[in-house]
Design a protein around this motif. Sequence first.
Motif, PDB file in Angstrom:
ATOM      1  N   PRO A 244       8.465   3.710  16.502  1.00 49.26           N
ATOM      2  CA  PRO A 244       7.683   2.991  17.522  1.00 49.26           C
ATOM      3  C   PRO A 244       6.374   2.424  16.981  1.00 49.26           C
ATOM      4  O   PRO A 244       5.921   1.369  17.430  1.00 49.26           O
ATOM      5  CB  PRO A 244       7.429   4.077  18.576  1.00 49.26           C
ATOM      6  N   VAL A 245       5.762   3.101  16.024  1.00 47.73           N
ATOM      7  CA  VAL A 245       4.504   2.611  15.443  1.00 47.73           C
ATOM      8  C   VAL A 245       4.767   1.344  14.638  1.00 47.73           C
ATOM      9  O   VAL A 245       4.023   0.356  14.748  1.00 47.73           O
ATOM     10  CB  VAL A 245       3.861   3.693  14.553  1.00 47.73           C
ATOM     11  N   ALA A 246       5.837   1.354  13.848  1.00 45.79           N
ATOM     12  CA  ALA A 246       6.204   0.153  13.094  1.00 45.79           C
ATOM     13  C   ALA A 246       6.468  -1.013  14.047  1.00 45.79           C
ATOM     14  O   ALA A 246       6.046  -2.151  13.792  1.00 45.79           O
ATOM     15  CB  ALA A 246       7.429   0.441  12.238  1.00 45.79           C
ATOM     16  N   ARG A 247       7.148  -0.725  15.163  1.00 48.68           N
ATOM     17  CA  ARG A 247       7.441  -1.780  16.134  1.00 48.68           C
ATOM     18  C   ARG A 247       6.162  -2.349  16.752  1.00 48.68           C
ATOM     19  O   ARG A 247       5.997  -3.568  16.855  1.00 48.68           O
ATOM     20  CB  ARG A 247       8.346  -1.227  17.239  1.00 48.68           C
ATOM     21  N   ILE A 248       5.274  -1.473  17.162  1.00 49.72           N
ATOM     22  CA  ILE A 248       4.038  -1.918  17.813  1.00 49.72           C
ATOM     23  C   ILE A 248       3.241  -2.851  16.909  1.00 49.72           C
ATOM     24  O   ILE A 248       2.690  -3.865  17.363  1.00 49.72           O
ATOM     25  CB  ILE A 248       3.187  -0.702  18.222  1.00 49.72           C
ATOM     26  N   PHE A 249       3.208  -2.546  15.619  1.00 49.11           N
ATOM     27  CA  PHE A 249       2.403  -3.342  14.697  1.00 49.11           C
ATOM     28  C   PHE A 249       3.214  -4.395  13.938  1.00 49.11           C
ATOM     29  O   PHE A 249       2.694  -5.055  13.034  1.00 49.11           O
ATOM     30  CB  PHE A 249       1.649  -2.425  13.726  1.00 49.11           C
ATOM     31  N   GLY A 250       4.485  -4.551  14.305  1.00 48.50           N
ATOM     32  CA  GLY A 250       5.303  -5.612  13.748  1.00 48.50           C
ATOM     33  C   GLY A 250       5.517  -5.520  12.262  1.00 48.50           C
ATOM     34  O   GLY A 250       5.441  -6.522  11.537  1.00 48.50           O
ATOM     35  N   ALA A 251       5.814  -4.316  11.778  1.00 44.67           N
ATOM     36  CA  ALA A 251       5.988  -4.100  10.339  1.00 44.67           C
ATOM     37  C   ALA A 251       7.282  -3.356  10.073  1.00 44.67           C
ATOM     38  O   ALA A 251       7.902  -2.784  10.979  1.00 44.67           O
ATOM     39  CB  ALA A 251       4.808  -3.320   9.780  1.00 44.67           C
ATOM     40  N   ALA A 252       7.687  -3.342   8.821  1.00 41.68           N
ATOM     41  CA  ALA A 252       8.915  -2.653   8.436  1.00 41.68           C
ATOM     42  C   ALA A 252       8.762  -1.143   8.512  1.00 41.68           C
ATOM     43  O   ALA A 252       9.737  -0.412   8.677  1.00 41.68           O
ATOM     44  CB  ALA A 252       9.325  -3.063   7.030  1.00 41.68           C
ATOM     45  N   ASP A 253       7.540  -0.657   8.362  1.00 39.31           N
ATOM     46  CA  ASP A 253       7.283   0.777   8.426  1.00 39.31           C
ATOM     47  C   ASP A 253       5.916   1.001   9.054  1.00 39.31           C
ATOM     48  O   ASP A 253       5.072   0.100   9.096  1.00 39.31           O
ATOM     49  CB  ASP A 253       7.360   1.418   7.042  1.00 39.31           C
ATOM     50  N   ALA A 254       5.695   2.198   9.543  1.00 40.04           N
ATOM     51  CA  ALA A 254       4.454   2.512  10.253  1.00 40.04           C
ATOM     52  C   ALA A 254       3.235   2.397   9.342  1.00 40.04           C
ATOM     53  O   ALA A 254       2.196   1.864   9.750  1.00 40.04           O
ATOM     54  CB  ALA A 254       4.540   3.924  10.832  1.00 40.04           C
ATOM     55  N   ALA A 255       3.343   2.901   8.126  1.00 42.94           N
ATOM     56  CA  ALA A 255       2.195   2.912   7.222  1.00 42.94           C
ATOM     57  C   ALA A 255       1.695   1.503   6.937  1.00 42.94           C
ATOM     58  O   ALA A 255       0.487   1.228   6.998  1.00 42.94           O
ATOM     59  CB  ALA A 255       2.572   3.619   5.927  1.00 42.94           C
ATOM     60  N   THR A 256       2.612   0.598   6.639  1.00 41.37           N
ATOM     61  CA  THR A 256       2.227  -0.791   6.370  1.00 41.37           C
ATOM     62  C   THR A 256       1.615  -1.427   7.611  1.00 41.37           C
ATOM     63  O   THR A 256       0.612  -2.154   7.529  1.00 41.37           O
ATOM     64  CB  THR A 256       3.446  -1.597   5.909  1.00 41.37           C
ATOM     65  N   GLY A 257       2.207  -1.173   8.773  1.00 42.99           N
ATOM     66  CA  GLY A 257       1.678  -1.740  10.007  1.00 42.99           C
ATOM     67  C   GLY A 257       0.269  -1.263  10.302  1.00 42.99           C
ATOM     68  O   GLY A 257      -0.602  -2.054  10.684  1.00 42.99           O
ATOM     69  N   LEU A 258       0.011   0.029  10.122  1.00 41.07           N
ATOM     70  CA  LEU A 258      -1.321   0.582  10.374  1.00 41.07           C
ATOM     71  C   LEU A 258      -2.348   0.009   9.402  1.00 41.07           C
ATOM     72  O   LEU A 258      -3.474  -0.328   9.790  1.00 41.07           O
ATOM     73  CB  LEU A 258      -1.278   2.106  10.257  1.00 41.07           C
ATOM     74  N   TYR A 259      -1.963  -0.097   8.147  1.00 42.15           N
ATOM     75  CA  TYR A 259      -2.883  -0.628   7.129  1.00 42.15           C
ATOM     76  C   TYR A 259      -3.206  -2.095   7.402  1.00 42.15           C
ATOM     77  O   TYR A 259      -4.368  -2.507   7.394  1.00 42.15           O
ATOM     78  CB  TYR A 259      -2.242  -0.472   5.751  1.00 42.15           C
ATOM     79  N   ARG A 260      -2.186  -2.868   7.687  1.00 43.01           N
ATOM     80  CA  ARG A 260      -2.375  -4.306   7.933  1.00 43.01           C
ATOM     81  C   ARG A 260      -3.232  -4.527   9.181  1.00 43.01           C
ATOM     82  O   ARG A 260      -4.123  -5.387   9.198  1.00 43.01           O
ATOM     83  CB  ARG A 260      -1.013  -4.965   8.088  1.00 43.01           C
ATOM     84  N   PHE A 261      -2.976  -3.740  10.224  1.00 35.63           N
ATOM     85  CA  PHE A 261      -3.738  -3.861  11.456  1.00 35.63           C
ATOM     86  C   PHE A 261      -5.223  -3.604  11.209  1.00 35.63           C
ATOM     87  O   PHE A 261      -6.088  -4.369  11.649  1.00 35.63           O
ATOM     88  CB  PHE A 261      -3.193  -2.868  12.485  1.00 35.63           C
TER      89      PHE A 261
END
Length: 324
Positions: A244-261
């Motif tokens: 769900p974290v990856a989905r919320i931030f539109g990334a392939a994985d949660a870690a990348t999405g959080l970092y990019r955000f």
Amino acid sequence: MVVIAAGRRADQPGEIERLLGPIWVGTFDEAQMHTPVAVTDKALHFLRARGADGLVTIGGGSAIGLSKALALRTDLPQIVLPTTYAGSEVTPVVGETRDGQKQIFSDPRILPESVIYDVDLTLAVRPGAAVLSGLNAIAHAVEALYARDRNPLVSSIAIAGIELLASALPVIARDGSDIPARARALQGAWLCGTCLALVGMSLHHKLCHTLGGMFDLPHAALHAAVLPHAAAFNESAVREHLKPVARIFGAADAATGLYRFACELGVEMALGAIGMPESGVATAVEATLENPYWNPRALTAEGLRALLEDAFAGRPPYIQTRRE
């Protein structure tokens, strides 16, 4: 009643003093981040000298942390008016620092009796600081998704909290006067803080407690910088929980999405840039392994060193392969 604050931003404590009128007996405005025991002892003397029968606390994590530390010692009732988005006001947890070590306490006496959410009070907090506090709250929710005692209800609360903050923080970063965004952020903070109150902590919080106590790093900035790397360390073990974290931030994985955000919000992602010495990596690894929190993936010196070296430099997180 004694007012607890960290300084007098926008003279908010002064307004509370006026409203309390004759039941106000003093203001202690020397709260500091990481809740140093020496400051708590000074505040405790202040309370006793004035015969305080309650606490009215306004501010972010520093003020709320001191209020909770005082309540742990006195069981005085707390009325808390949060001005940031970390969610600390709804948790029965406080971290206290003594001699470079942060110790965590959980006790029913710590939980404030009343919380008043007023969007107008958050407007005095500049957008950069508001964003960092929101990322701190997101960290509570992310770890709740894979906590040892997780459950479907807490996971739903966590996802809702992350979604609210993910929508609100970019707006606040552009326009700190946007009231609807500030309101969504407060709601998200409440939800994410509630997660921390209901389930246990893992590697992310252990690292932040260790690094914060050792090096007195800015609390919210520390959470923002460590979170993507802690998620990357655990991702291979809890990928389904972090989807769900990856989905919320539109990334392939949660870690990348959080970092990019965080990067898109202009957040400094290098621990070295916020005050951590490079020599501290080895010290922090040793301290983390000496007294670890439960974590879904086994901790190793090699894995923690790689995590902290990436976080120190501010590099994008690397999904570590599970070896255990």
